[in-house]
Design a protein around this motif. Structure first.
Motif, PDB file in Angstrom:
ATOM      1  N   GLU A  20       0.734  -1.085   0.118  1.00 54.47           N
ATOM      2  CA  GLU A  20      -0.067   0.162  -0.043  1.00 54.47           C
ATOM      3  C   GLU A  20       0.714   1.405   0.024  1.00 54.47           C
ATOM      4  O   GLU A  20       1.772   1.432   0.706  1.00 54.47           O
ATOM      5  CB  GLU A  20      -0.826   0.115   1.176  1.00 54.47           C
ATOM      6  CG  GLU A  20      -1.949  -1.300   1.303  1.00 54.47           C
ATOM      7  CD  GLU A  20      -2.574  -1.212   2.759  1.00 54.47           C
ATOM      8  OE1 GLU A  20      -3.775  -0.720   2.644  1.00 54.47           O
ATOM      9  OE2 GLU A  20      -2.189  -1.725   3.532  1.00 54.47           O
ATOM     10  N   LEU A  22       3.608   2.224  -1.472  1.00 51.13           N
ATOM     11  CA  LEU A  22       4.898   1.838  -1.193  1.00 51.13           C
ATOM     12  C   LEU A  22       5.787   3.038  -2.172  1.00 51.13           C
ATOM     13  O   LEU A  22       5.451   3.206  -3.125  1.00 51.13           O
ATOM     14  CB  LEU A  22       5.185   0.518  -1.823  1.00 51.13           C
ATOM     15  CG  LEU A  22       6.781   0.143  -1.422  1.00 51.13           C
ATOM     16  CD1 LEU A  22       6.958   0.067  -0.055  1.00 51.13           C
ATOM     17  CD2 LEU A  22       7.019  -1.341  -2.064  1.00 51.13           C
ATOM     18  N   HIS A 110      14.408  -0.807   3.721  1.00 48.25           N
ATOM     19  CA  HIS A 110      13.394  -0.311   4.226  1.00 48.25           C
ATOM     20  C   HIS A 110      12.760   0.588   3.278  1.00 48.25           C
ATOM     21  O   HIS A 110      13.486   1.371   2.707  1.00 48.25           O
ATOM     22  CB  HIS A 110      13.720   0.630   5.475  1.00 48.25           C
ATOM     23  CG  HIS A 110      14.025  -0.598   6.633  1.00 48.25           C
ATOM     24  ND1 HIS A 110      13.140  -1.439   7.258  1.00 48.25           N
ATOM     25  CD2 HIS A 110      15.381  -0.673   7.177  1.00 48.25           C
ATOM     26  CE1 HIS A 110      14.024  -2.085   8.176  1.00 48.25           C
ATOM     27  NE2 HIS A 110      15.201  -1.899   8.255  1.00 48.25           N
ATOM     28  N   THR A 113       8.199   5.227   2.131  1.00 47.00           N
ATOM     29  CA  THR A 113       6.925   5.575   2.395  1.00 47.00           C
ATOM     30  C   THR A 113       5.908   4.004   2.259  1.00 47.00           C
ATOM     31  O   THR A 113       6.480   3.477   1.774  1.00 47.00           O
ATOM     32  CB  THR A 113       6.370   6.363   1.591  1.00 47.00           C
ATOM     33  OG1 THR A 113       6.220   6.115   0.188  1.00 47.00           O
ATOM     34  CG2 THR A 113       6.777   7.762   1.742  1.00 47.00           C
ATOM     35  N   GLY A 114       4.755   4.086   2.984  1.00 44.92           N
ATOM     36  CA  GLY A 114       3.722   3.004   2.574  1.00 44.92           C
ATOM     37  C   GLY A 114       4.055   1.978   3.625  1.00 44.92           C
ATOM     38  O   GLY A 114       4.760   1.865   4.669  1.00 44.92           O
ATOM     39  N   ARG A 115       3.300   0.659   3.284  1.00 49.62           N
ATOM     40  CA  ARG A 115       3.109  -0.384   4.355  1.00 49.62           C
ATOM     41  C   ARG A 115       2.947  -1.571   3.327  1.00 49.62           C
ATOM     42  O   ARG A 115       2.467  -1.615   2.339  1.00 49.62           O
ATOM     43  CB  ARG A 115       1.727  -0.060   5.086  1.00 49.62           C
ATOM     44  CG  ARG A 115       1.528  -1.284   5.867  1.00 49.62           C
ATOM     45  CD  ARG A 115       0.210  -1.004   6.542  1.00 49.62           C
ATOM     46  NE  ARG A 115      -0.275  -2.269   7.317  1.00 49.62           N
ATOM     47  CZ  ARG A 115      -1.471  -2.286   7.965  1.00 49.62           C
ATOM     48  NH1 ARG A 115      -2.199  -1.332   7.766  1.00 49.62           N
ATOM     49  NH2 ARG A 115      -1.828  -3.372   8.761  1.00 49.62           N
ATOM     50  N   THR A 117       2.163  -5.846   3.866  1.00 52.66           N
ATOM     51  CA  THR A 117       1.443  -6.916   4.571  1.00 52.66           C
ATOM     52  C   THR A 117       2.139  -8.156   4.024  1.00 52.66           C
ATOM     53  O   THR A 117       1.474  -8.517   2.903  1.00 52.66           O
ATOM     54  CB  THR A 117       0.152  -6.960   5.083  1.00 52.66           C
ATOM     55  OG1 THR A 117      -0.075  -5.576   5.610  1.00 52.66           O
ATOM     56  CG2 THR A 117      -0.203  -7.916   5.706  1.00 52.66           C
TER      57      THR A 117
END
Length: 438
Positions: A20, A22, A110, A113-115, A117
């Motif tokens: 999401e 990213l 890393h 920005t973003g997430r 899962t």
């Protein structure tokens, strides 16, 4: 009846990877100097000492003119969801952000920005010897990698013989891997990554290091993993391998997702946006070796009227025209021959048309000679095709010149043979033989 909680868990677990918004940002430093300037070690040290002296004399003096910073987004606004058991091909030109994306998914880098899962154990092979310790033996690295993946010793022992057989390194199993060749390194690294029961397998272009048989074996293993419900992410410039293995595709352009869809749609979009059709080629003599005896001077694709043309219908006449020019080395070295190599845009060799196979003799000439190759009924399926031209000795022992991928032309649907819109993945050659009842 499943409870609401169980239903939520099922939906969550049916998704292997969810990304999401990213993004990955790098800071690029630019020094204010000519792009062609080269600095020796002495000059760099001298500049550093001068800079240190200025800072000591003027501690509050800003040095912003000497160096500037630029933000570079390798990935931006990336959103997608991959289901468990999907085999996903990630394609794009060099610098599109493919390897960066895989490094983030593998938790090596890393995101800015973003997430993300991820549901399941991830095993990745992004470069030769990923996760290997060079001082440890092949045997020790198998157990080390298994432990990193969270496996117990008994689990690794159960898979150990299968890993060694797949990698074909039994003879060197107790040799430190720093002494392995790149091929041995890759074989063992892939065997470990694929056999230690990951739920998600991530593989970069590293398989290009191996030979054909090993690549075939790796593709078979990844296909088996997908059939067993494992999720596979595969980056490759080999479109044939992507097409064979993957069902879903992601096309990256300039760090953003251009298309996330069925693999054939993604491949088609990639091939039509990668390189434009270019029906002519002009050699730059100043970059040629001055001792070269012959070289391809220019080339073009022509239609039936011998006009420059880059697009043809199935069944039309196509002409390839090029000139061979004599270099500065005037001494005759014997007869020469020429060849045209036609490849599809995904790298598959279609034909190798050689002058001597056509009983055509290239006579001696003083300065240059023009050649015309005529195909009256081109039967290639729609798509883009790449032409390379070779010139060498008559016995093929020496290459004088190889104009690699110098011309691109396109075959489109329609024309005198058929009005159907023929998809590229239907085949290579369009045949219309005589039919009869018997």
């Amino acid at each position: 009846m499943p409870t609401a909680c169980n239903l939520h868990n099922y939906i969550l677990m049916s998704t292997a990877i969810k990304v999401e918004n990213l993004g990955k940002k790098y800071i690029i430093q630019h020094q204010q100097q000519s792009r062609y300037q080269y600095n020796s070690l002495g000059e760099s040290l001298s500049r550093g000492i001068k800079s240190l002296g200025k800072n000591l004399l003027h501690p509050f003096h800003s040095n912003t003119k000497a160096e500037s910073a630029e933000e570079f987004w390798a990935l931006k606004d990336i959103n997608f969801e991959i289901k468990q058991g999907d085999r996903v091909g990630i394609i794009g030109r060099n610098g599109a952000g493919k390897s960066t994306l895989l490094k983030i998914l593998s938790r090596i880098t890393h995101p800015s920005t973003g997430r993300i899962t991820i549901n399941g154990r991830v095993s990745s092979l992004l470069e030769v010897g990923t996760g290997f310790h060079p001082e440890l033996t092949g045997r020790e690295n198998i157990f080390l990698n298994g432990a990193i993946l969270g496996m117990h010793k008994k689990e690794i022992q159960r898979k150990f013989d299968e890993i060694v057989d797949f990698a074909e390194v039994e003879k060197f199993l107790d040799t430190p891997v720093k002494h392995y060749s790149s091929g041995m390194y890759v074989r063992l690294a892939f065997a470990v990554a694929a056999h230690l029961e990951p739920e998600i397998l991530i593989v970069d272009e590293v398989l290009a290091v191996g030979d054909f048989e090993f690549q075939k074996k790796c593709l078979g293993r990844m296909e088996k993993a997908g059939n067993e419900g494992k999720t596979v992410l595969f980056v490759s410039h080999n479109i044939a391998s992507i097409r064979k293995l993957c069902r879903v595709g992601v096309l990256l352009i300039d760090g953003q997702i251009n298309l996330f869809s069925d693999i054939e749609q993604v491949i088609s979009k990639y091939l039509t946006t990668s390189t434009p059709v270019n029906p002519c080629y002009k050699s730059k003599e100043e970059f040629r070796m001055i001792t070269k005896q012959y070289f391809v001077n220019d080339a073009s694709v022509l239609n039936s009227s011998e006009n420059l043309c880059g697009t043809f219908h199935i069944g039309e006449t196509i002409n390839f025209k090029f000139r061979i020019k004599r270099g500065l080395l005037k001494k005759t070295m014997g007869g020469i021959k020429a060849a045209l190599e036609i490849r599809s845009n995904d790298g598959l060799k279609i034909a190798n048309i050689i002058s001597s196979d056509c009983s055509f003799q290239i006579d001696s000439f003083d300065d240059q000679i023009g050649l015309l190759i005529n195909i009256e009924d081109i039967r290639l399926y729609p798509g883009e095709y790449i032409l390379s031209i070779w010139v060498g000795t008559l016995d093929s022992h020496e290459t004088y010149d190889y104009a690699n991928e110098c011309i691109r032309f396109e075959i489109v649907s329609g024309g005198k043979l058929t009005t159907r819109n023929l998809p590229r993945n239907d085949g290579l050659f369009f045949f219309t033989p005589k039919w009869s009842t018997v």
